[in-house]
Design an enzyme around this catalytic site. Structure first.
Site, mmCIF file in Angstrom:
data_model
loop_
_atom_site.group_PDB
_atom_site.id
_atom_site.type_symbol
_atom_site.label_atom_id
_atom_site.label_comp_id
_atom_site.label_asym_id
_atom_site.label_seq_id
_atom_site.Cartn_x
_atom_site.Cartn_y
_atom_site.Cartn_z
ATOM 1 N N CYS A 44 35.172 -48.626 -13.170
ATOM 2 C CA CYS A 44 36.350 -48.205 -12.409
ATOM 3 C C CYS A 44 37.481 -49.234 -12.606
ATOM 4 O O CYS A 44 37.841 -49.536 -13.741
ATOM 5 C CB CYS A 44 35.967 -48.028 -10.937
ATOM 6 N N ASP A 90 35.919 -36.674 -14.559
ATOM 7 C CA ASP A 90 36.535 -37.733 -13.763
ATOM 8 C C ASP A 90 38.020 -37.419 -13.540
ATOM 9 O O ASP A 90 38.800 -37.445 -14.486
ATOM 10 C CB ASP A 90 36.389 -39.065 -14.502
ATOM 11 N N HIS A 98 33.626 -39.281 -11.568
ATOM 12 C CA HIS A 98 33.944 -40.694 -11.474
ATOM 13 C C HIS A 98 32.836 -41.417 -10.703
ATOM 14 O O HIS A 98 32.197 -40.848 -9.829
ATOM 15 C CB HIS A 98 35.281 -40.879 -10.746
#
Length: 247
Positions: free
Chosen positions: A126, A184, A215
């Site tokens: 991330c 995502d 995600h």
């Protein structure tokens, strides 16, 4: 008999002390190191478990608290709306120069660590995926593993929401591993294509993997966790690090 040790060290930066969580294998000699950059929530349970699993494979793993100039040492943001809001707020409040200084501070510390061979990779998920990629501009980093890195395609990391991470990609000497989730929403198809095109155009040393996943599918808490893919992705990471840090 313990196979791992878990400690922390507080390293000084020009913006105050930075806590770095250290996961180390119990071994007879030095091992390669990995700087593991977390999500916006800092060193949560899932991040610590991922770090410990990697250390158990024979790596000295350092997990910096990326928001050290804003939060007290040891602060962990919750996986809820308030935690997400605070993490995103700080992601854009922190200066790019501070992100970069943090890399240098951790690399310098690892280079002097008796348990480190001197070979260092950056790895992240991330926000941490972007930070791992950006860390690759430091000459002490020889390999990068960026898992669903956010804000790279939009160039919006840091204060002012205007970073140069992708613009400088042609100057990056370190090899790269990218892993993405095709579902995502934070990195759409167009964003992934922009990054891939930039890598191809500059002849970068990289590999690229996309999976049908959302995600944060490596995070072992919450509905997006995909344990089967998490195992595959750990295998990819271990094979990659073994190739890049063994020599």
């Amino acid at each position: 008999m313990a196979t791992l040790t878990e400690t922390y060290v507080d390293l000084e930066t020009t913006r105050g002390s930075m806590r770095v969580h250290v996961f180390a294998p119990v071994s007879a000699g030095p091992v390669p190191a990995v700087i593991f950059y977390s999500e916006i929530f800092q060193a949560t349970g899932p991040i610590r478990r991922m770090a410990a699993a990697l250390a158990g494979e024979g790596y000295l793993v350092a997990v910096p608290e990326v928001y050290h100039e804003f939060e007290e040492p040891g602060t962990v943001l919750a996986y809820d709306q308030a935690g997400s809001d605070r993490g995103n707020e700080l992601k854009y409040a922190k200066e790019l120069a501070s992100y970069d200084e943090d890399v240098d501070v951790v690399v310098t510390w690892l280079k002097g660590h008796e348990g480190c061979t001197g070979k260092i990779a950056s790895y992240g998920v991330c926000l941490g995926g972007h930070l791992a990629l950006r860390a690759g501009y430091h000459p002490g980093i020889s390999a990068i593993a960026a898992y669903y890195p956010t804000d790279v395609h939009s160039a919006t990391l840091g204060a002012g929401k205007s970073d140069d991470t992708l613009k400088r990609i042609a100057k990056l000497d370190a090899s790269m591993l990218f892993v993405w989730g095709r579902q995502d929403p934070h990195i759409p198809k167009e964003g992934r294509e922009l990054i891939h095109r930039a890598l191809e155009e500059c002849g970068a040393d990289f590999e690229w993997h996309e999976f049908n996943a959302a995600h944060a599918f490596l995070r072992d808490e919450g509905p997006r966790y995909n344990p089967a893919l998490a195992r595959v992705c750990m295998s990819l990471l271990l094979r990659y690090l073994g190739e890049k840090l063994s020599s």
